[in-house]
Design a protein around this motif. Structure first.
Motif, short mmCIF file in Angstrom:
data_model
loop_
_atom_site.label_atom_id
_atom_site.label_comp_id
_atom_site.label_asym_id
_atom_site.label_seq_id
_atom_site.Cartn_x
_atom_site.Cartn_y
_atom_site.Cartn_z
N MET A 1 44.40 68.88 34.15
CA MET A 1 43.35 69.83 34.33
C MET A 1 43.00 69.92 32.73
N ALA A 2 41.10 69.85 32.61
CA ALA A 2 40.90 69.11 31.32
C ALA A 2 40.69 70.19 30.33
N LYS A 3 41.82 71.59 30.53
CA LYS A 3 41.87 72.79 29.89
C LYS A 3 43.33 73.00 28.87
N GLY A 4 44.26 71.67 29.49
CA GLY A 4 45.54 71.18 29.21
C GLY A 4 45.98 71.88 30.07
N ASP A 5 47.58 72.90 29.36
CA ASP A 5 48.61 73.22 30.05
C ASP A 5 48.39 73.88 30.80
N VAL A 6 48.23 73.99 32.08
CA VAL A 6 47.13 75.82 32.26
C VAL A 6 49.14 76.85 31.99
N VAL B 1 49.63 78.23 28.57
CA VAL B 1 48.81 79.50 28.13
C VAL B 1 49.40 80.33 29.10
N ALA B 2 49.11 80.48 30.05
CA ALA B 2 49.33 81.40 31.11
C ALA B 2 50.84 82.12 30.57
N GLN B 3 51.33 81.37 30.24
CA GLN B 3 52.86 82.31 30.12
C GLN B 3 52.29 82.64 28.44
N VAL B 4 52.25 82.02 27.89
CA VAL B 4 51.70 83.02 26.46
C VAL B 4 51.30 84.18 26.73
N ALA B 5 50.02 83.79 27.80
CA ALA B 5 49.02 84.85 28.16
C ALA B 5 50.19 86.34 28.05
N GLY B 6 50.36 85.60 29.52
CA GLY B 6 51.45 86.97 29.86
C GLY B 6 52.96 88.25 28.97
N VAL B 7 52.82 86.99 27.91
CA VAL B 7 54.27 87.88 27.41
C VAL B 7 52.87 88.97 26.03
N MET B 8 51.97 88.01 25.54
CA MET B 8 50.84 89.14 25.25
C MET B 8 50.94 89.90 25.36
N VAL C 1 45.36 81.59 33.61
CA VAL C 1 44.93 80.48 35.39
C VAL C 1 43.45 80.06 35.93
N TYR C 2 43.32 81.54 35.85
CA TYR C 2 41.72 81.48 36.68
C TYR C 2 40.64 81.21 35.73
N ASP C 3 41.01 81.26 34.68
CA ASP C 3 39.70 80.93 33.67
C ASP C 3 40.33 79.16 32.79
N MET C 4 41.60 78.83 32.86
CA MET C 4 41.25 77.01 33.11
C MET C 4 41.39 76.48 33.80
N CYS C 5 41.05 77.12 35.26
CA CYS C 5 40.70 76.19 35.94
C CYS C 5 39.71 76.56 36.59
N PRO D 1 36.14 77.32 41.26
CA PRO D 1 35.79 78.69 41.00
C PRO D 1 35.82 79.65 42.30
N ALA D 2 36.84 79.37 43.32
CA ALA D 2 36.90 80.01 44.36
C ALA D 2 38.42 80.79 44.17
N MET D 3 38.86 80.73 43.45
CA MET D 3 40.24 80.75 43.46
C MET D 3 40.17 82.88 43.80
#
Length: 159
Positions: free
Chosen positions: A47-52, A55-62, A123-127, A132-134
């Protein structure tokens, strides 16, 4: 009288001062459906924005740690553990699960639900540029332990 209203019918945080301290655990799950090609790109790290998922793992913990700042009547708690797992359950579906733990007087259901919700939104934001229809959901509590109610498991087929 409602538990979250005071004698003037205004919002209040429930008093948990006299509740027993116990180990409490909650497990929540969510899903995000997407194009199979999007899920493949996530798995392959393309994915263009990196390791989805990183990032989602860290977002969930935060998110688990910040739940009381987001939900008005939620008690601030000392989170003793928060962990997320990601699993491809269909060619177009990623399942996210969060396990949150504490030792305290109130449960961590909201923290687990917030963790999976924010991980899915990340995940949605990064993909979204690629897909866009996720669709996110269902999001649900699947297990809780500790407190007066003890150990409860919820039927995962309801979602």
């Amino acid at each position: 009288m409602f538990t979250h209203l005071n004698e003037q019918n205004r919002a209040k945080m429930v008093d948990v001062t006299h509740k027993e301290v116990t180990e409490r655990v909650a497990v929540a799950k969510s899903q995000i459906k997407m194009k199979p090609s999007t899920l493949t790109a996530i798995e392959q790290g393309n994915m263009a924005k990196g390791d989805v998922l990183a990032v989602a793992q860290v977002a969930g913990v935060m998110a688990a740690k910040k739940t009381a700042e987001l939900i008005p009547m939620c008690h601030p708690i000392f989170t003793t553990g928060a962990n997320l797992h990601f699993e491809k359950i269909a060619e177009d579906t990623l399942e996210i699960s969060a396990t949150v733990k504490t030792r305290g007087v109130t449960g961590v259901e909201m923290e687990a639900l917030t963790a999976v919700s924010l991980a899915a939104l990340t995940v949605y934001d990064m993909c979204k540029a690629a897909d866009p229809a996720m669709v996110i959901g269902p999001t649900r509590l699947v297990e809780k332990r500790g407190g007066k109610q003890g150990h409860l498991r919820f039927d995962e087929q309801k979602g």
